[in-house]
Design an enzyme around this catalytic site. Sequence first.
Site, PDB file in Angstrom:
ATOM      1  CG  ASP B 169     -44.399  43.890  16.388  1.00 27.57           C
ATOM      2  OD1 ASP B 169     -43.312  44.577  15.345  1.00 27.57           O
ATOM      3  OD2 ASP B 169     -44.885  44.694  17.810  1.00 27.57           O
ATOM      4  CE  LYS B 237     -45.783  44.279  20.986  1.00 21.52           C
ATOM      5  NZ  LYS B 237     -46.092  44.681  20.131  1.00 21.52           N
ATOM      6  CE  LYS B 273     -43.023  47.148  20.612  1.00 19.19           C
ATOM      7  NZ  LYS B 273     -43.714  47.197  18.911  1.00 19.19           N
TER       8      LYS B 273
END
Lengths: 486, 337
Positions: B169, B237, B273
């Site tokens: 991430d 995300k 996400k």
Amino acid sequence: MTSFLEYAPAPESTAILNLKDSYGLFIDGEFVAGHGTPFATISPATEKHIATIANANAADVDTAVAAARRAYDKTWSKLSGADRGKYLFRIARLVQERARELAVAESLDNGKPIKESRDVDIPLVAAWFFYYAGWADKLDYAGLGAAPRALGVAAQVIPWNFPLLMLAWKIAPALAAGNTVVLKPAETTPLSALLFAEILQQAELPAGVVNILTGAGDTGQALVQHPDVNKVAFTGSTAVGRAIAKSVAGTGKKLTLELGGKAANIVFDDAPIDQAVEGIVNGIFFNQGHVCCAGSRLLVQENVHHEVVDRLKQRLSTLRMGDPLDKNTDIGAINSREQLDRIRELSDIGEAEGAERWTAECAIPENGFWFAPTIFDNVSTSSRIAREEIFGPVLSVLTFRTPAEAISKANNTPYGLSAGIWSDKGSKILAVADELKAGVIWANTFNRFDPASPFGGFKESGYGREGGRHGLAAYLTSTVLQGAAL
Amino acid sequence: MTIQTPVALAPAQRALSVLGGDLTERSLRLHLEGLSGVDAVGLEQRAADLGTRSIKTSSKAWALDRIIELIDLTTLEGADTPGKVRSLVAKALTPDASDVTTPRVAAVCVYGDMVPYAVAALGSAHANGGPNGINVAAVATAFPSGRASLRVKLADTADAVAAGADEIDMVIDRGAFLSGRYGQVFDDIVAVKDACRRDNGTHAHLKVILETGELNTYDNVRRASWLAILAGGDFIKTSTGKVAPAATLPVTLLMLEVVRDWHRLTGEHIGVKPAGGIRTSKDAIKYLVTVAETAGEQWLTPSLFRFGASSLLNDVLLQRQKIKTGHYSGPDYVTID
């Protein structure tokens, strides 16, 4: 589980309703028997009987108008504005308290999805009464001339598409301005008006200030033609509106008409496209398209035509048609067989005239009146489906190349109730709005209503304004204004 | 205005195929600035409408289980220790000791230096990026601020991948994005993606954190989403969870519209996400509805949708127990990690 998107049923319970088997006319504060032949009101989603409804004949109309006149002379015109306001505030609060019950009744009788009656219709009904309650003691300061006075008895005839909301649009300003009322709800949707009569009893509104007569067209005709009526307010079709205008001509009755529409929803190539698609859906498929200000003509700029139509079809495929009382239903039932027949007839004409028909795939329930969301693409300006009000979930798609062409096509209709403009460019929105001949213009949104905003049409869409300060003017007269007229 | 020499960008395959052969900072800018605008009022209205769906009985039971399967169970604290990470992994493996039918979460998400402990604690349950078991996701690239040199960010990434992270991430350089240096943000992502490569030629999955709370406008979120996808991100995300507001339904809806449009354009599936601030089952179900009605039901799978959350899991477990037993218990009937 086969599919998450086939959400499990989430029906709103009808247990909250405490309906009677039959309803009388609401005259002089009491429910009384009617003298016409009673009729049944049914659920358009199932065709099941809901209740038997009294039918008012000319004699009943006489009684009701006489009751309204008495109430006007003896009670309502003697009250101060502040006291009238107290009653209106009380009604507004009772509508909020009984909101769920009213929403269920409305969806049952009208066929509209519960999420709309719960989140749009009933909250707006309360908002309308709250708004006009506030005006009742401030009429002298509303800019409507010195010491404005009520007109007297108002005859009001309302349609079936927003039964209780249209009742609120009519009754709230009339009472705030000091008039008394005889109101006729539509033949197919009397239920919520009768529950509202119970609310008036609960609010202890003085007898005769509001009278509610159920019945069909002949009842409405007798009411608007009654000689002791001072004001006529009608919302409905242009044909009936025209007949009413003729019948009151020369009688001195003040008249407000809110009639049909064939609104253009204009999408420019610089529009926020995902929100424009939502707005198109809301513009024509809200309330099954049974909306006089529906955006039934989509005018889309040619260079984004295919993209917009593609996205629109994809979006429509996610709409859920079915049980109006299910909380996840987006599209409910068509209000009556008669209306369904008209929608079918005009759609067939559209097809015969060469427009490309596309209909969302959805299962049609066996009973009841249903019409799946439908788009006609490549519609020409001369086609009947681009000219006539369909009043159903049917969208006609036309294209344009320049703002000038969009404006001339949008205005090329006998109607002029509403219009929508979609663009990310504020200056373009203002410039186009200036040229559109429509009473209400929405920018980057559609079908938004607020009691503070006046609503009404140009041309064959009617005259007079409802809502806002303008809505009060329709129910008042001023000594100064009258003097000037002499 | 002077004509500047076009600055060539790293040759990311997606950008090459969509923007054409002359991939420069200018062609990227023209593309991003040509995207349709977002009307904030309309977007938020649509999100609110989706939030009114009423998910009951069998649909609710399915949704609760699926939410668990989509969770990246997260601990991202300065105070994290190997013990805390082992505890988190134990919770991921056995979310509800009283009900062995409870599904497992998709991944655990930790800081890079905690990856070896997470991998060790998972043991044979470590999915290694495969379909069975639990993945290890690591935040990298000087998370959460991203304020470090590219060299440090790449080392941070390579270190986590070498330690066994299946998913990275990363954060974008919001400063560069907001000052209009789209090319730099793009090249960074391409370089981090490259650092995700393992010796055997496979890649750790790359999630690109936009930190939407700092981008501020929906137009920026849409541009950053396209930029991250063009540069090669596997997931987009919303947030680090360290900046308020974190994930919101309108922002997630907007990002889902972007991946839907990317799919229409290329046939390729990109994941989304939302992370931070999703604490209740009720909220999480609104996200499931939004995914299903925007991108489509096929997105409700761990390879295409995740929740970055820590406290959400226990609320879902309480709701699950309620469906099973018919009554609500309390926070002492679910375990803390």
